[in-house]
Design a protein around this motif. Structure first.
Motif, short mmCIF file in Angstrom:
data_model
loop_
_atom_site.label_atom_id
_atom_site.label_comp_id
_atom_site.label_asym_id
_atom_site.label_seq_id
_atom_site.Cartn_x
_atom_site.Cartn_y
_atom_site.Cartn_z
N VAL A 75 4.09 6.89 -9.00
CA VAL A 75 4.31 8.31 -9.29
C VAL A 75 3.61 8.68 -10.60
CG1 VAL A 75 6.03 10.09 -9.74
CG2 VAL A 75 6.50 8.31 -8.06
N GLN A 76 3.68 7.80 -11.59
CA GLN A 76 3.04 8.08 -12.87
C GLN A 76 1.52 8.19 -12.73
OE1 GLN A 76 4.51 5.95 -16.25
NE2 GLN A 76 2.51 5.82 -17.25
N LEU A 77 0.92 7.31 -11.95
CA LEU A 77 -0.53 7.36 -11.76
C LEU A 77 -0.94 8.64 -11.03
CD1 LEU A 77 -1.17 3.64 -10.81
CD2 LEU A 77 -1.80 4.77 -12.94
N ASP A 90 0.87 -1.18 0.00
CA ASP A 90 0.00 0.00 0.00
C ASP A 90 0.91 1.23 0.00
OD1 ASP A 90 -1.83 2.01 0.32
OD2 ASP A 90 -2.52 1.39 2.30
N LEU A 91 0.94 1.94 -1.12
CA LEU A 91 1.82 3.10 -1.26
C LEU A 91 1.12 4.42 -0.98
CD1 LEU A 91 3.77 2.05 -4.50
CD2 LEU A 91 4.56 1.94 -2.14
N SER A 92 -0.10 4.36 -0.49
CA SER A 92 -0.86 5.60 -0.28
C SER A 92 -0.20 6.52 0.73
CB SER A 92 -2.29 5.28 0.15
OG SER A 92 -2.30 4.53 1.36
N GLY A 93 0.58 5.95 1.67
CA GLY A 93 1.24 6.78 2.67
C GLY A 93 2.61 7.27 2.26
N TRP A 94 3.08 6.89 1.09
CA TRP A 94 4.39 7.30 0.61
C TRP A 94 4.28 8.64 -0.11
CZ3 TRP A 94 8.91 3.83 -0.45
CH2 TRP A 94 8.80 2.60 0.20
N SER A 95 5.25 9.52 0.11
CA SER A 95 5.33 10.76 -0.67
C SER A 95 5.99 10.48 -2.01
CB SER A 95 6.13 11.83 0.09
OG SER A 95 7.51 11.47 0.14
N ASP A 96 5.81 11.41 -2.98
CA ASP A 96 6.46 11.25 -4.27
C ASP A 96 7.98 11.20 -4.10
OD1 ASP A 96 3.93 11.36 -5.30
OD2 ASP A 96 4.21 13.23 -6.42
N ALA A 97 8.53 12.03 -3.20
CA ALA A 97 9.97 12.04 -2.98
C ALA A 97 10.45 10.70 -2.46
CB ALA A 97 10.35 13.16 -2.01
N LEU A 111 9.06 7.77 -2.96
CA LEU A 111 8.97 6.80 -4.05
C LEU A 111 10.17 6.92 -4.98
CD1 LEU A 111 5.18 7.25 -4.83
CD2 LEU A 111 6.22 5.18 -3.89
N LEU A 112 10.58 8.14 -5.30
CA LEU A 112 11.71 8.35 -6.20
C LEU A 112 13.03 7.94 -5.54
CD1 LEU A 112 10.69 11.75 -7.79
CD2 LEU A 112 10.65 9.51 -8.89
N LYS A 113 13.18 8.25 -4.26
CA LYS A 113 14.40 7.85 -3.56
C LYS A 113 14.50 6.32 -3.48
CE LYS A 113 14.82 11.91 -0.53
NZ LYS A 113 14.79 12.36 0.90
N ALA A 114 13.41 5.67 -3.12
CA ALA A 114 13.42 4.21 -3.04
C ALA A 114 13.75 3.60 -4.40
CB ALA A 114 12.08 3.70 -2.53
N ALA A 115 13.19 4.18 -5.47
CA ALA A 115 13.47 3.67 -6.81
C ALA A 115 14.96 3.81 -7.14
CB ALA A 115 12.63 4.43 -7.84
N ALA A 116 15.56 4.94 -6.76
CA ALA A 116 16.99 5.14 -7.03
C ALA A 116 17.83 4.13 -6.27
CB ALA A 116 17.40 6.56 -6.64
N ILE A 117 17.53 3.93 -4.98
CA ILE A 117 18.30 2.97 -4.17
C ILE A 117 18.19 1.57 -4.76
CG2 ILE A 117 18.46 1.85 -1.91
CD1 ILE A 117 17.28 4.51 -0.74
N LEU A 118 16.98 1.15 -5.04
CA LEU A 118 16.75 -0.23 -5.47
C LEU A 118 17.28 -0.49 -6.87
CD1 LEU A 118 13.22 -0.52 -3.92
CD2 LEU A 118 15.23 -1.82 -3.19
N HIS A 119 17.30 0.52 -7.72
CA HIS A 119 17.87 0.34 -9.06
C HIS A 119 19.39 0.30 -9.01
CE1 HIS A 119 18.14 0.70 -13.47
NE2 HIS A 119 19.21 1.44 -13.20
#
Length: 326
Positions: free
Chosen positions: A256-258, A223-230, A232-240
């Motif tokens: 983020v796209q949705l 459930d990502l409803s409690g995550w901020s856009d920032a 989400l982007l930070k987690a994506a950078a770390i995991l990539h």
């Protein structure tokens, strides 16, 4: 643009080579605050002069006094004494002098610091890495406020009682589960054979006991409803950059796209599809993605998660209501 990622490196000694997060720093996407209480190791880190890193000479713990046990191999040093009776049962490692890698060469009294008391010096972390030889549970028990902002935790975990009073893999996983994280993967699992067997012994090589590994935990992402856009982007950078967790990266970018309409997940898939290695390994890529990303499937999954979250909150509210009086 991706917001800068703040990394806390607890046990920052470089004796075992570059950290897993090095690619993130190399891309200019992160700033690191490292902790290293060993005076010699801290001096080496300071002398390295690496940009985007700063180091604090603190031993993290519960805020009380402790003894730092400096081992033959610096990577085995800990605020906990080694468990000689267990370690010496294995081949390839040892706690007995003169040459055991866990053998203690000297001790130093230290005043430990609580991670949650250092927020003014460190800022709120996005990513915490720990390699402190059995003291990880103590540090994070005294760092639950820091965990509130954290997206990814990488920690060495122990499967065998190598230190007296240590926390092990099960203890750490339970603690992080209670703080809203889930295990993503185990990396670099190390095995040792019970003496006198050796892993390379012929004709009966022993697979050996699991001893330690690096465990990666990610803040629960269903459930990502409690995550901020920032976030989400930070987690994506770390995991990539660090873990090649392309599935979760896409999951975060799709959220983020949705929200924004920016085609971040579309661009990510296009970049992957342009890689000849990906196409060779997965010739049905376009068809598979089209099925997986069908709008009704995405909406159905997200609606189900949100309904479950609402039901859980309603149940918790009902349980907290006082009983009616007669």
């Amino acid at each position: 643009p991706i917001p800068p990622v703040r990394i806390l490196d607890v046990g920052a000694s470089m004796v075992e080579g570059p950290d897993h997060y090095a690619p993130l720093v190399a891309r200019g996407l992160a700033e690191v605050v490292g902790f290293e209480p060993d005076v010699a190791q801290h001096a080496t880190l300071e002398a390295s002069g690496r940009p985007h890193y700063r180091y604090l000479p603190y031993a993290l713990g519960d805020g009380g006094e402790a003894v730092f046990h400096i081992a033959n191999f610096p990577g085995c040093s800990s605020i906990l004494p080694p468990n000689k009776a267990v370690i010496d049962r294995f081949s390839a490692i040892g706690a007995s002098p003169p040459d055991g890698n866990f053998a203690i060469v000297r001790t130093e009294p230290v005043q430990t610091r609580r991670l949650d008391d250092l927020a003014a010096e460190t800022g709120a972390p996005d990513y915490i890495k720990l390699d402190i030889q059995g003291a990880e549970v103590t540090v994070l028990t005294n760092g639950v406020e820091a965990l509130r902002s954290t997206l990814v935790v990488e920690s060495e975990v122990l499967f065998v009682a190598l230190y007296e009073g240590q926390g092990d893999f099960a203890d750490l996983t339970a603690l992080l589960r209670d703080q809203g994280f889930q295990l993503y993967e185990l990396r670099d699992v190390r095995r040792c054979s019970v003496a006198p067997f050796l892993a390379e012994m012929k004709p009966f090589p022993s697979r050996g006991q699991w001893m330690w590994a690096d465990a990666v935990y990610v803040r629960a992402w269903h459930d990502l409803s409690g995550w901020s856009d920032a976030e989400l982007l930070k987690a994506a950078a770390i995991l990539h950059e660090v873990y090649e967790a392309y599935d979760l990266v896409h999951h975060f970018l799709l959220e983020v796209q949705l929200r924004s309409g920016e085609p971040l997940s579309d661009r990510y898939r296009a970049a992957m599809a342009a890689d000849p290695k990906v196409l060779a390994a997965w010739p049905m890529l376009d068809a598979a993605w089209a099925k997986a990303l069908a709008p009704e499937r995405i909406k159905g999954a997200m609606d189900a998660v949100r309904r479950a979250a609402i039901a859980q909150r309603e149940q918790a509210r009902t349980e907290q209501m006082p009983e009616p009086t007669g």
